[in-house]
Design a protein around this motif. Structure first.
Motif, mmCIF file in Angstrom:
data_model
loop_
_atom_site.group_PDB
_atom_site.id
_atom_site.type_symbol
_atom_site.label_atom_id
_atom_site.label_comp_id
_atom_site.label_asym_id
_atom_site.label_seq_id
_atom_site.Cartn_x
_atom_site.Cartn_y
_atom_site.Cartn_z
ATOM 1 N N THR A 29 0.658 -1.314 -0.007
ATOM 2 C CA THR A 29 0.391 -0.367 0.194
ATOM 3 C C THR A 29 0.792 1.088 0.339
ATOM 4 O OG1 THR A 29 -0.059 0.341 2.487
ATOM 5 C CG2 THR A 29 -1.339 -0.862 0.887
ATOM 6 N N ASP A 30 0.241 2.270 -0.133
ATOM 7 C CA ASP A 30 1.248 3.461 -0.233
ATOM 8 C C ASP A 30 1.753 3.775 0.988
ATOM 9 O OD1 ASP A 30 0.113 4.311 -2.717
ATOM 10 O OD2 ASP A 30 -1.766 5.242 -2.543
ATOM 11 N N GLU A 31 0.990 3.108 2.218
ATOM 12 C CA GLU A 31 1.065 3.603 3.718
ATOM 13 C C GLU A 31 3.307 2.733 4.093
ATOM 14 O OE1 GLU A 31 -1.574 2.256 3.682
ATOM 15 O OE2 GLU A 31 -2.673 4.856 4.145
ATOM 16 N N TRP A 35 7.449 8.539 2.324
ATOM 17 C CA TRP A 35 8.673 9.933 1.809
ATOM 18 C C TRP A 35 8.748 11.650 2.126
ATOM 19 C CZ3 TRP A 35 7.862 10.374 -3.733
ATOM 20 C CH2 TRP A 35 7.928 9.517 -4.178
ATOM 21 N N TYR A 167 2.232 13.735 -6.659
ATOM 22 C CA TYR A 167 2.235 14.588 -5.476
ATOM 23 C C TYR A 167 2.295 16.035 -4.919
ATOM 24 C CZ TYR A 167 2.964 9.550 -5.252
ATOM 25 O OH TYR A 167 2.965 8.197 -4.946
ATOM 26 N N ASN A 212 -6.701 5.952 -8.645
ATOM 27 C CA ASN A 212 -5.816 6.475 -7.622
ATOM 28 C C ASN A 212 -4.795 7.040 -9.243
ATOM 29 O OD1 ASN A 212 -6.551 4.850 -5.448
ATOM 30 N ND2 ASN A 212 -5.593 3.453 -6.831
ATOM 31 N N PRO A 214 -1.210 10.307 -8.031
ATOM 32 C CA PRO A 214 -0.472 11.025 -7.243
ATOM 33 C C PRO A 214 -0.426 12.680 -8.390
ATOM 34 C CG PRO A 214 1.355 9.472 -9.009
ATOM 35 C CD PRO A 214 -0.588 9.241 -9.472
#
Length: 392
Positions: A29-31, A35, A167, A212, A214
């Motif tokens: 997952t993104d978590e 970053w 992002y 989804n 970014p």
């Protein structure tokens, strides 16, 4: 035992002692990806432990000088570290456009003050950057950009719009191309650095077919960009009106970063991952075996190019080759994953597919051959710069 072999032994022992088991699992997952940045938070204690251990060791940017937060490793030592991290499937401790793109540009073009401030902030995960290049009418043709900075003496007033700003809604700062001389198409661009919290900066996410994204639109309305952030810390990189020099240099690193998606350095082959107990038909298994061979060949080519760069023999268009080959290879990877999954891979929301991860990831790869320069543009550069074919 040679010095490099000693380093490998020490590195292997350090990784075993400092990389938690949770940080050796595939990213789901993104978590799972850290970053950094001023608003960052850790998913769990293991992620925090791994990041802090690497930060303190200089391993978030191992090849950077120690004075800028790195470990000062030689290219050969940095390669050993990459190999040993891949051996245990260690996740990167810190993902960052500052590491992949802005950092190399600052190391090459930045002032001492810029390096001391921004590189250390990047290495410590204290600042998260985004990239302001493309505009609605200026994608691959960057020199046609319209975002303009009006000179006000000690600062510029910037107005314009950027698009596909990855992002941007989560970034702290932006490195941004801004036209500062309308009379000179190529030499009238400045490579500016400014805070995303500046008054007049707004972002709007762009939703992709994968559900989804970014990507964002970034709007600048009368944004004040200082020409200096302190002694020897200009608010721009390189020279005023010569930002295209910096932009081109950075693009090479961006394309190398994007090309890495096609690498064959994964611990497990695609065929081994998808061929569930021999359930796939022979033709598809053969295609996966061919893919695995091509992915390994791509990794070997990447290493060769890197070695050539180290000794000053790299061709300026090699990043274009890597970008084209890597992104097309990654698209092929996901096509095969979808073929192996059959109708189940098209499922979109269930826990069984982690919220449709195979399908969403497959759709996301379609942007790989657009972002950072389209595949068509890469082929044009390769044909002209490497093959020396005549233009149309």
């Amino acid at each position: 035992m040679s010095a490099l072999e000693n380093f490998r032994t020490e590195t292997r022992a350090w990784l075993e002692a400092n990389c938690p088991p949770e940080m050796r699992q595939p990213v789901e997952t993104d978590e799972d990806v850290y970053w950094g940045g001023r608003n960052a938070s850790f998913k769990n204690d293991a992620q925090k432990q791994w990041f802090e251990a690497c930060r303190d060791k200089g391993y978030t940017v191992p090849g950077w000088p120690k004075e800028y937060g790195g470990a000062g490793l030689t290219p050969a030592e940095a390669k050993v570290l990459r190999e040993e991290m891949a051996r245990i499937n260690a996740r990167p401790p810190l993902s960052s456009f500052g590491i992949w793109m802005l950092g190399p540009a600052l190391l090459h073009f930045g002032t001492k003050g810029q390096k001391q401030r921004f590189l250390n902030e990047i290495a410590r995960g204290e600042i998260r950057w985004c990239q302001g290049y493309s505009e609605p009418g200026s994608g691959s043709d960057l020199v046609s950009m319209q975002t303009f900075g009006e000179d006000k003496g000690d600062h510029w007033i910037v107005n314009g719009q950027k698009i596909w700003t990855s992002y941007a809604d989560q970034a702290d700062w932006i490195f941004c191309l801004v036209r500062t001389d309308k009379a000179n198409k190529y030499q009238g661009i400045t490579f500016m650095l400014f805070d995303m919290e500046n008054q007049g900066v707004t972002t709007k996410p762009i939703k992709l077919i994968s559900g989804n994204s970014p990507f964002c639109e970034t709007f600048m309305d009368d944004v004040k960009v200082p020409k200096s952030y302190g002694e020897d810390i200009p608010g721009y990189v390189g020279e005023i009106n010569r930002g295209w020099d910096v932009a081109k240099y950075l693009l090479g690193h961006e394309r190398e970063m994007i090309s890495a998606t096609g690498g064959g350095d994964r611990a497990t082959s695609l065929g081994a991952v998808t061929n569930r107990k021999g359930a796939l038909d022979p033709v598809l298994r053969a295609e996966m075996a061919m893919f695995d061979v091509d992915a390994l060949a791509f990794t070997a080519m990447s290493e060769k190019f890197l070695d050539e760069v180290k000794v000053g023999k790299g061709h300026p268009a090699q990043p274009n080759m890597l970008k084209y080959a890597g992104t097309e290879l990654n698209k092929r990877r996901h096509e095969l994953v979808m073929a192996a999954g059959g109708s189940r891979a098209l499922e979109w929301e269930s826990e069984d597919t982690q919220g449709g991860k195979p399908a969403r990831s497959w759709l996301r790869t379609k942007a790989n051959s657009i972002e950072g320069g389209t595949s068509e543009v890469m082929l044009n550069v390769i044909s002209k710069r490497i093959l020396e074919l005549p233009g149309a």
